[in-house]
Design an enzyme around this catalytic site. Structure first.
Site, PDB file in Angstrom:
ATOM      1  N   ASN A  13       5.922  84.730 -61.427  1.00  0.00           N
ATOM      2  CA  ASN A  13       7.207  84.593 -60.748  1.00  0.00           C
ATOM      3  C   ASN A  13       6.903  84.261 -59.286  1.00  0.00           C
ATOM      4  O   ASN A  13       6.558  85.128 -58.501  1.00  0.00           O
ATOM      5  CB  ASN A  13       7.991  85.910 -60.848  1.00  0.00           C
ATOM      6  N   LYS A  15       8.885  83.397 -57.049  1.00  0.00           N
ATOM      7  CA  LYS A  15       9.981  83.732 -56.116  1.00  0.00           C
ATOM      8  C   LYS A  15      10.213  82.527 -55.179  1.00  0.00           C
ATOM      9  O   LYS A  15      10.105  81.389 -55.634  1.00  0.00           O
ATOM     10  CB  LYS A  15       9.675  85.018 -55.359  1.00  0.00           C
ATOM     11  N   HIS A  99      17.029  89.421 -62.473  1.00  0.00           N
ATOM     12  CA  HIS A  99      15.955  89.983 -61.636  1.00  0.00           C
ATOM     13  C   HIS A  99      16.573  90.909 -60.571  1.00  0.00           C
ATOM     14  O   HIS A  99      17.640  90.616 -60.034  1.00  0.00           O
ATOM     15  CB  HIS A  99      15.159  88.855 -60.966  1.00  0.00           C
ATOM     16  N   GLU A 101      15.961  91.349 -57.575  1.00  0.00           N
ATOM     17  CA  GLU A 101      16.245  90.726 -56.268  1.00  0.00           C
ATOM     18  C   GLU A 101      17.570  89.969 -56.314  1.00  0.00           C
ATOM     19  O   GLU A 101      18.279  89.895 -55.309  1.00  0.00           O
ATOM     20  CB  GLU A 101      15.059  89.834 -55.849  1.00  0.00           C
ATOM     21  N   GLU A 175      10.922  96.084 -65.115  1.00  0.00           N
ATOM     22  CA  GLU A 175      10.423  96.036 -63.739  1.00  0.00           C
ATOM     23  C   GLU A 175      11.082  97.158 -62.942  1.00  0.00           C
ATOM     24  O   GLU A 175      12.189  96.961 -62.396  1.00  0.00           O
ATOM     25  CB  GLU A 175      10.770  94.698 -63.090  1.00  0.00           C
ATOM     26  N   GLY A 181       6.735  94.617 -55.377  1.00  0.00           N
ATOM     27  CA  GLY A 181       6.308  94.379 -53.999  1.00  0.00           C
ATOM     28  C   GLY A 181       5.799  95.654 -53.330  1.00  0.00           C
ATOM     29  O   GLY A 181       5.852  95.786 -52.108  1.00  0.00           O
ATOM     30  N   SER A 220       4.040  94.850 -59.022  1.00  0.00           N
ATOM     31  CA  SER A 220       2.710  95.017 -58.414  1.00  0.00           C
ATOM     32  C   SER A 220       1.567  94.946 -59.419  1.00  0.00           C
ATOM     33  O   SER A 220       0.531  95.610 -59.252  1.00  0.00           O
ATOM     34  CB  SER A 220       2.658  96.321 -57.605  1.00  0.00           C
TER      35      SER A 220
END
Ligand code: PGA
Length: 263
Positions: A13, A15, A99, A101, A175, A181, A220
């Site tokens: 991914n 991003k 996702h 985010e 996730e 992150g 991560s």
């Protein structure tokens, strides 16, 4: 190492990373590094402007490509939206949906993720549905409830869409938001027990699909922790953010299964 019968899946991914010129070498190197393997699928989900480039460079390689979101509309006056059919034009096999985010930045909900999943499926794209609890939800003892709720939004789509989800092999990406992150990934045991829980929820409706569905982990994941996480019996692969921005590191993560499962 014990491996399940499910084909593994490692997804990058990117991003909002990548640049047209730098991508050329990157994609060629990745293509070179990843060889087709009967027990593992590899994919790269990259920003929309680079899908054409991915299609040009990765065609007929071991690496599929995909997008990071899909509009919940088919076409029309929806400025800045990109439909599933448009993604099909660029050979996308996968799309990330829901996702965290997107949920955080644009307030996407389970309902809107479910609608997007439906559009992806109707265009023949395999959705990678991202679910997971926040740190507060975990501390509050709510992770199972949150994840079950997120999951059911998709499992409760109508029968026709559910059949498409099975046909196109919907993928679940667990996730935990607090591990994305972050300094460290979730513990393998924590992830294993959540993946078992996800399978149990699905099994209540459809034991066969529960056994077949790929549940991958993201948060991560890197070359140092991949072996411990990916060796868990209910973890069928990974969704990799930062560590996918380095060809060598991403290839090392991918090679875990290729080495562990003889071709
Ligand atoms: P990360 O991102 O690997 O950088 O934690 C994973 C993701 O958000 O999909």
């Amino acid at each position: 190492m014990e491996t399940s019968h499910r084909k593994k899946l490692i997804v990058a991914n990117w991003k909002m990373h990548g640049r047209l010129h730098a991508n050329i070498d990157f994609l060629h190197q990745l293509r070179q590094a990843l060889k087709p393997h009967p027990a593992v699928d590899y994919a790269l989900c990259l920003p929309y402007p680079y899908l054409f480039q991915a299609q040009q460079i990765l065609e007929n390689s071991a690496l599929a490509w995909g997008a990071q979101n899909v509009s919940r509309y088919d076409e029309g006056a929806y400025t800045a939206s990109v439909s599933a059919k448009m993604l099909s034009d660029f050979g996308c096999r996968y799309a990330l949906l829901g996702h965290s985010e997107r949920r955080a930045v644009t307030k996407e909900t389970n309902y809107s993720a479910a609608q997007r999943i439906e559009h992806a499926l109707r265009a023949g794209i395999t959705p990678i549905y991202c679910i997971g609890e926040t740190k507060e939800e975990r501390l509050g003892g709510l992770p199972n409830m949150v994840v079950a709720h997120q999951l059911c939004a998709v499992l409760d789509l109508n029968d026709e869409v559910y059949a498409l989800a099975k046909q196109h092999q919907l993928v679940i990406a667990y996730e935990p938001v607090w591990a994305i992150g972050a300094q460290v990934a979730a513990w393998p045991d924590q992830v294993q027990s959540m993946h078992q829980f996800i399978r149990k929820i699905i099994a209540e409706r459809d034991p066969q699909f529960a056994n077949e569905v790929r549940v991958i982990y993201g948060g991560s994941l890197n070359a140092s922790n991949a072996a411990t996480l990916l060796s868990m019996p209910d973890i069928d692969g990974g969704l990799v953010g930062r560590a996918s921005l380095n060809v060598e590191e991403f290839s090392r993560i991918c090679s875990y299964y290729a080495i562990a499962v003889p071709a």
